[in-house]
Design a protein around this motif. Structure first.
Motif, PDB file in Angstrom:
ATOM      1  N   UNK A   1       0.862  -1.170   0.000  1.00 25.16           N
ATOM      2  CA  UNK A   1       0.000   0.000   0.000  1.00 25.16           C
ATOM      3  C   UNK A   1       0.902   1.225   0.000  1.00 25.16           C
ATOM      4  N   UNK A   2       0.788   2.050  -1.031  1.00 27.43           N
ATOM      5  CA  UNK A   2       1.583   3.266  -1.131  1.00 27.43           C
ATOM      6  C   UNK A   2       0.613   4.443  -1.235  1.00 27.43           C
ATOM      7  N   UNK A   3       0.603   5.284  -0.218  1.00 29.71           N
ATOM      8  CA  UNK A   3      -0.260   6.463  -0.196  1.00 29.71           C
ATOM      9  C   UNK A   3       0.629   7.698  -0.154  1.00 29.71           C
ATOM     10  N   UNK A   4       0.338   8.640  -1.044  1.00 33.07           N
ATOM     11  CA  UNK A   4       1.085   9.895  -1.059  1.00 33.07           C
ATOM     12  C   UNK A   4       0.119  11.013  -1.410  1.00 33.07           C
ATOM     13  N   UNK A   5       0.557  12.238  -1.265  1.00 34.60           N
ATOM     14  CA  UNK A   5      -0.313  13.368  -1.611  1.00 34.60           C
ATOM     15  C   UNK A   5      -0.113  13.776  -3.066  1.00 34.60           C
ATOM     16  N   UNK A   6       1.121  14.102  -3.430  1.00 38.90           N
ATOM     17  CA  UNK A   6       1.419  14.616  -4.772  1.00 38.90           C
ATOM     18  C   UNK A   6       2.124  13.555  -5.592  1.00 38.90           C
ATOM     19  N   UNK A   7       1.753  13.433  -6.858  1.00 37.35           N
ATOM     20  CA  UNK A   7       2.339  12.444  -7.763  1.00 37.35           C
ATOM     21  C   UNK A   7       2.822  13.182  -8.997  1.00 37.35           C
ATOM     22  N   UNK A   8       4.128  13.134  -9.250  1.00 34.93           N
ATOM     23  CA  UNK A   8       4.659  13.911 -10.365  1.00 34.93           C
ATOM     24  C   UNK A   8       5.879  13.229 -10.963  1.00 34.93           C
ATOM     25  N   UNK A   9       6.130  13.523 -12.234  1.00 35.31           N
ATOM     26  CA  UNK A   9       7.348  13.040 -12.902  1.00 35.31           C
ATOM     27  C   UNK A   9       8.560  13.557 -12.156  1.00 35.31           C
ATOM     28  N   UNK A  10       9.466  12.677 -11.836  1.00 35.07           N
ATOM     29  CA  UNK A  10      10.599  13.047 -10.985  1.00 35.07           C
ATOM     30  C   UNK A  10      11.584  11.891 -10.940  1.00 35.07           C
ATOM     31  N   UNK A  11      12.735  12.139 -10.308  1.00 38.07           N
ATOM     32  CA  UNK A  11      13.697  11.061 -10.082  1.00 38.07           C
ATOM     33  C   UNK A  11      13.081   9.983  -9.202  1.00 38.07           C
ATOM     34  N   UNK A  12      12.240  10.380  -8.272  1.00 36.49           N
ATOM     35  CA  UNK A  12      11.575   9.412  -7.405  1.00 36.49           C
ATOM     36  C   UNK A  12      10.666   8.502  -8.215  1.00 36.49           C
ATOM     37  N   UNK A  13       9.842   9.087  -9.084  1.00 37.71           N
ATOM     38  CA  UNK A  13       8.934   8.277  -9.895  1.00 37.71           C
ATOM     39  C   UNK A  13       9.706   7.396 -10.868  1.00 37.71           C
ATOM     40  N   UNK A  14      10.773   7.912 -11.437  1.00 36.45           N
ATOM     41  CA  UNK A  14      11.591   7.099 -12.344  1.00 36.45           C
ATOM     42  C   UNK A  14      12.168   5.891 -11.625  1.00 36.45           C
ATOM     43  N   UNK A  15      12.644   6.110 -10.387  1.00 37.76           N
ATOM     44  CA  UNK A  15      13.191   4.998  -9.605  1.00 37.76           C
ATOM     45  C   UNK A  15      12.105   3.989  -9.251  1.00 37.76           C
ATOM     46  N   UNK A  16      10.919   4.479  -8.920  1.00 38.29           N
ATOM     47  CA  UNK A  16       9.810   3.580  -8.599  1.00 38.29           C
ATOM     48  C   UNK A  16       9.410   2.763  -9.823  1.00 38.29           C
ATOM     49  N   UNK A  17       9.342   3.422 -10.974  1.00 39.66           N
ATOM     50  CA  UNK A  17       9.025   2.719 -12.228  1.00 39.66           C
ATOM     51  C   UNK A  17      10.047   1.622 -12.502  1.00 39.66           C
ATOM     52  N   UNK A  18      11.325   1.974 -12.390  1.00 35.56           N
ATOM     53  CA  UNK A  18      12.388   0.995 -12.657  1.00 35.56           C
ATOM     54  C   UNK A  18      12.300  -0.181 -11.704  1.00 35.56           C
ATOM     55  N   UNK A  19      12.032   0.092 -10.425  1.00 38.32           N
ATOM     56  CA  UNK A  19      11.964  -0.977  -9.437  1.00 38.32           C
ATOM     57  C   UNK A  19      10.774  -1.901  -9.691  1.00 38.32           C
ATOM     58  N   UNK A  20       9.621  -1.331 -10.056  1.00 37.91           N
ATOM     59  CA  UNK A  20       8.454  -2.167 -10.334  1.00 37.91           C
ATOM     60  C   UNK A  20       8.678  -3.029 -11.571  1.00 37.91           C
ATOM     61  N   UNK A  21       9.367  -2.483 -12.570  1.00 40.24           N
ATOM     62  CA  UNK A  21       9.683  -3.275 -13.757  1.00 40.24           C
ATOM     63  C   UNK A  21      10.597  -4.440 -13.393  1.00 40.24           C
ATOM     64  N   UNK A  22      11.650  -4.156 -12.630  1.00 36.23           N
ATOM     65  CA  UNK A  22      12.575  -5.227 -12.221  1.00 36.23           C
ATOM     66  C   UNK A  22      11.851  -6.287 -11.394  1.00 36.23           C
ATOM     67  N   UNK A  23      10.974  -5.841 -10.498  1.00 37.40           N
ATOM     68  CA  UNK A  23      10.219  -6.799  -9.683  1.00 37.40           C
ATOM     69  C   UNK A  23       9.300  -7.640 -10.568  1.00 37.40           C
ATOM     70  N   UNK A  24       8.635  -7.012 -11.532  1.00 37.04           N
ATOM     71  CA  UNK A  24       7.729  -7.744 -12.413  1.00 37.04           C
ATOM     72  C   UNK A  24       8.477  -8.784 -13.243  1.00 37.04           C
ATOM     73  N   UNK A  25       9.622  -8.409 -13.774  1.00 38.11           N
ATOM     74  CA  UNK A  25      10.427  -9.357 -14.560  1.00 38.11           C
ATOM     75  C   UNK A  25      10.857 -10.529 -13.680  1.00 38.11           C
ATOM     76  N   UNK A  26      11.251 -10.247 -12.455  1.00 32.12           N
ATOM     77  CA  UNK A  26      11.655 -11.298 -11.515  1.00 32.12           C
ATOM     78  C   UNK A  26      10.484 -12.233 -11.215  1.00 32.12           C
ATOM     79  N   UNK A  27       9.316 -11.680 -10.938  1.00 34.09           N
ATOM     80  CA  UNK A  27       8.152 -12.502 -10.607  1.00 34.09           C
ATOM     81  C   UNK A  27       7.685 -13.297 -11.830  1.00 34.09           C
ATOM     82  N   UNK A  28       7.732 -12.684 -12.996  1.00 32.81           N
ATOM     83  CA  UNK A  28       7.323 -13.407 -14.210  1.00 32.81           C
ATOM     84  C   UNK A  28       8.206 -14.626 -14.443  1.00 32.81           C
ATOM     85  N   UNK A  29       9.504 -14.472 -14.192  1.00 34.05           N
ATOM     86  CA  UNK A  29      10.421 -15.607 -14.355  1.00 34.05           C
ATOM     87  C   UNK A  29      10.080 -16.722 -13.370  1.00 34.05           C
TER      88      UNK A  29
END
Length: 503
Positions: free
Chosen positions: A78-106
């Protein structure tokens, strides 16, 4: 473990006295906790096991603490935040979710090829309130909020491809909730597998501000989950939705750092453990603050300033300030809430030392719109009233001493100030990462005994309209660790405005 603190008794008494009694007003609160209900009271008056406290910028806290925690989840995030915007934080979150998805798919492909039980699905919930001014103006004015279709995840929200997530059995839902004119859902928290929780001050956004984050486990998680479900999943009737754990093979813990996630460094990044070797739960108050659509503005000088809504967070903070005996430390991005300013002046009059650390010229337009004033104006008003008290005290000092009255407490006010630019430093100093340009940390410490962290600012918006979340710890050891870490970060980042002793 029972409570003996007078603060808790005062908190419950004030909350019972101030909460609305009619059902219509209660239904308007998002969320509503009934202090007369023993089960609700136990969600707020609870205990916790604090694990760590981290300082840094939003991006450094996310990449070092929050993203590794959420990608290690086995069943739910569960991830709750107030503001959601393009940023280094969002880029890192995107990259991490992709890596996690690839790992789980395997893992799923391997299980199918072996004919073994698959790993369980991962339930992911992302909730936020604000993405842009236009999004807020056009947002559905419904208690149920708005659920983003998967087709919008990539382009609008910067999230991974829905097909990739589906192939990895990651059940993502993204929801926003905002009510005009100012009812923003301001809390920020991450809950992993309903066992670990993180309460940061930072959003998924680009601002390089000084932020803080506390990690907790223990009974307080139940209250936090209830706060989440009452706000974001009201269809569950205020109870947290069931977490289905079928008899499937547990997935191995995924370490996103081992997968090569880049860390965002910060010159202000520090992390300290809070648990002793033999931890025991410490008294804790979970302090939600419901949102309110009516800001109760009083634009004319003859109109009486209305008191703030009696939310658990507002009530607890005023009880804390009113009960202070020795010292109050306040660090807040903005300070425009008149009840707080009056409470601080009253504490000074009782002989309590007060330290205020805030930001200069942060979100000025927002302050003017939501409060009709600014932090600098409010601080100047506080100083005028304090100097008036000083004059009165000096004129009647002998009589006051005979009556045993305490002298005024010491008042110190500082603005957060970033370190000098890198080019101004000596060449021997290494590159330390992004330097915070403002302080966005929300911290109150009283008598070196009580510590409050969370999302709530000491401004009018947080006290009158926004939904907020605070957590109060009663522990001298925790207060000492948090105080030392903050002092270390602020050592060369303060611009002193006023000190009643050094003049």
């Amino acid at each position: 473990m029972s409570y003996t603190s007078s603060l808790v008794h005062d908190f419950i008494r004030r909350l019972k006295h101030g909460q609305p009694t009619d059902n219509v007003a209660r239904h308007a609160e998002i969320p509503w906790f009934d202090i007369d209900d023993a089960s609700d009271r136990e969600l707020l008056v609870t205990h916790s096991l604090p694990c760590s406290f981290t300082l840094g910028t939003g991006a450094s806290i996310y990449t070092d603490v929050l993203i590794p925690a959420l990608t290690a989840a086995r069943h739910e995030v569960i991830l709750v935040t107030c503001f959601w915007a393009r940023s280094a934080t969002l880029s890192a979150l995107h990259e991490a979710l992709v890596k996690l998805a690839v790992h789980r798919r395997a893992l799923l492909v391997d299980a199918r090829s072996r004919g073994t039980a698959p790993i369980p699905p991962l339930r992911v919930r992302i909730c936020f309130s604000s993405r842009s001014l236009l999004q807020k103006l056009l947002h559905p004015q419904s208690r149920n909020g708005y659920i983003y279709p998967p087709s919008s995840w990539q382009d609008a929200l910067g999230l991974p491809d829905p097909a990739l997530l589906e192939s990895a059995a990651m059940q993502l839902q993204v929801k926003s909730l905002f009510l005009l004119p100012f009812s923003v859902m301001h809390p920020k928290y991450v809950v992993v597998d309903r066992q670990r929780a993180f309460i940061p001050s930072c959003n998924v956004s680009w601002e390089p501000w000084l932020e803080g984050c506390v990690e907790v486990t223990g009974p307080v998680i139940g209250g936090l989950l209830s706060f989440y479900s009452r706000t974001w999943e009201p269809e569950c009737g205020g109870a947290e939705p069931p977490l289905e754990r079928e008899n499937l093979i547990e997935p191995p813990v995924f370490d996103v750092r081992m997968a090569g996630l880049a860390l965002v460094a910060s010159a202000a990044h520090r992390r300290a453990a809070l648990l002793p070797e033999s931890p025991s739960p410490i008294p804790t108050l979970l302090l939600p603050s419901s949102c309110h659509r009516n800001p109760h503005f009083r634009p004319f000088p003859w109109q009486k300033d209305p008191g703030p809504p009696a939310t658990p967070l507002n009530v607890a903070l005023l009880a804390l300030l009113d009960g202070a005996r020795r010292s109050i430390y306040v660090q807040t991005p903005n300070l425009t809430c008149q009840p707080v300013l009056r409470a601080l002046l009253s504490a000074l009059q009782r002989g309590v030392d007060v330290v205020i650390v805030t930001s200069r010229n942060l979100m000025l337009l927002e302050q003017l719109v939501t409060a009709g004033t600014t932090t600098s104006w409010c601080l100047r008003s506080l100083l005028r009233r304090f100097r008036k008290l000083e004059r009165l005290m000096s004129e009647s000092l002998p009589a006051d001493m005979e009556l045993g009255h305490a002298p005024l407490g010491r008042l110190r006010i500082s603005y957060f100030s970033p370190r000098p630019n890198l080019e101004m430093r000596t060449q021997s100093e290494p590159e330390e990462g992004e330097e915070p340009v403002h302080s966005h940390l929300k911290l109150i410490m009283v008598d070196e005994e009580y510590t409050v962290l969370g999302s709530g600012n000491l401004d009018r918006a947080s006290w009158y309209t926004s939904q907020e979340l605070g957590i109060l710890f009663h522990s001298t050891e925790l207060a000492s660790i948090v105080g030392a870490e903050v002092e270390g970060v602020l050592a060369d980042r303060l611009d002193l405005v006023f000190d009643s002793v050094v003049r």
